[in-house]
Write an enzyme that holds these catalytic residues in place. Sequence first.
Site, short mmCIF file in Angstrom:
data_model
loop_
_atom_site.label_atom_id
_atom_site.label_comp_id
_atom_site.label_asym_id
_atom_site.label_seq_id
_atom_site.Cartn_x
_atom_site.Cartn_y
_atom_site.Cartn_z
N GLU A 1 -39.40 23.27 20.05
CA GLU A 1 -39.12 22.47 18.85
C GLU A 1 -39.87 21.14 18.84
O GLU A 1 -39.26 20.06 18.86
CB GLU A 1 -37.60 22.22 18.73
CG GLU A 1 -36.77 23.48 18.63
CD GLU A 1 -35.28 23.19 18.44
OE1 GLU A 1 -34.89 22.02 18.38
OE2 GLU A 1 -34.50 24.15 18.35
N GLU B 1 -33.60 30.79 19.85
CA GLU B 1 -32.29 30.11 19.80
C GLU B 1 -31.60 30.47 18.50
O GLU B 1 -32.23 30.48 17.43
CB GLU B 1 -32.43 28.58 19.82
CG GLU B 1 -32.72 27.99 21.16
CD GLU B 1 -32.77 26.47 21.12
OE1 GLU B 1 -32.06 25.85 20.30
OE2 GLU B 1 -33.53 25.91 21.93
O1 IFM Z 1 -28.97 21.96 21.78
C1 IFM Z 1 -30.06 22.12 20.93
C2 IFM Z 1 -31.27 22.61 21.70
O2 IFM Z 1 -31.59 21.76 22.76
C3 IFM Z 1 -32.47 22.68 20.79
N1 IFM Z 1 -32.18 23.44 19.60
C4 IFM Z 1 -30.96 23.13 18.89
C5 IFM Z 1 -29.78 23.10 19.83
C6 IFM Z 1 -28.50 22.77 19.06
O3 IFM Z 1 -28.60 21.52 18.46
#
Ligand code: IFM
Length: 487
Positions: A178, A386
Amino acid sequence: MTEHTPPLRFPAGFVWGTATAAYQIEGAAAEDGRTPSIWDTFSRTPGRVRNGDTGDVATDHYHRYPADIALMAELGLPAYRFSLAWPRIQPGGSGPANKAGLDFYDRLVDELLAHGIDPVATLYHWDLPQDLETPAGGGSAAGGGWTARSTAHRFAEYAALAAARLGDRITTWTTLNEPWCSAFLGYGSGVHAPGRTDPAAALTAHHHLLLAHGLAVGALRAELPSTARVSLTLNLAAVRPLTDRPADREAARRIDGLANRIFLDPVFHGRYPADVLADTAAVTDWSFVRDGDLTEISRPLDALGLNYYSPTVVAADDPAEPHPHPDGASGHPREPSPWPADHGIRFVPAEGERTAMGWPVDADGLYELLTRLRDELPGLPLLVTENGAAYDDYSDPTGAVHDPERIAYLHAHLTAVHRAIAAGAPVRGYFLWSLLDNFEWAYGYGKRFGIVHVDFASQRRTPKDSARWYAEVVRTGTLPPGPPTVA
Ligand code: IFM
């Protein structure tokens, strides 16, 4: 609300796993030669993280990893996405590797493999060595964090050190997690480390993060066997205009540029989008982009990781209205924005069901993004790296943790993944965020994303109902009919 659906079978070979990140779970912040990262500094700065929480101990995974891996094995989770801590492997962010730091990941990877779990490593999940942001007295580093071009070169050196030691066992590597958050939350809105609020710095950091990615791809390819897979993980946004009005559609075009095309175009097509350059011209002249950078940035990848939680709804500001404050009051000055050029754009809170983060539950956004990537990047394997949700989980008097909302969220999003695969999107795997409740950045330990509950006082782990539910999905490769509707 979740509709009742028939069982859905995922393709053979589909990769199932969970995900975590180093600073969010490891703890052991000062052990075995690890130096501070920008998140250690940020979390110790009063007012930056709720409740003054830090990652000093987190879930103590640094010491408890054998039990955590045994739990993954008990749940039958075949893959595990985790991140390597740069300041553990290369303290200070430059110079030789720290043997003790690499030894930890060596043990971790061996333990995973001994349990038949495939390790999927991310090199950077936001824990930049602090010395690269502000050099300690007399250090050789340039400082400036991601606004410094040299940080991109340091990152490639770190990537090479990690790959040289672990590349014989880790077959899937991700450079950055990200980068939108690193650049735009770290240097734009300042809600993430290092907490700067300068739109020009955010765009400079963005470019240097992409350069770091490209240089690291080259460094990884030079170290790794040709069978290794190298990827990047983006949190692309499903951007929707509030209405079909041209002004709202124009707002959506601009945010799509700053959330999506500012990554996809340089990484996959070797150019920045002309409209994004024009939209941000008042912020920067982009002179930090040098000849050859885009060739470096667009080195071929073996897969793209997508992180998805909720969609983004935008509208054109009505100039007649006082600017709404994010907390709902009007007439207040605006908070610093993560978006480098979002004047005239309003972010509209979506209606309906939300998670404990206040994020709307909308699985269609995941389908939209996966099918968009199918069309824009034909043939490129996709991974959902994710997806998950925070809820206010607690253990009941019997010690159980019931989380029907999370099961409903996961069911809806896995249904969307299945639908995207059926529509031809080459989605090869799904990593649930997260294995454990953990340090949720500026929210500290107040937001629980895990399918395993962690009592942070005792470090006791308790699989939630969602962990057992997900284990069954993974075991059967099949999503059961829709769960009961959650009121
Ligand atoms: O916890 C975070 C992660 O580190 C990166 N993506 C989003 C998740 C939830 O906010």
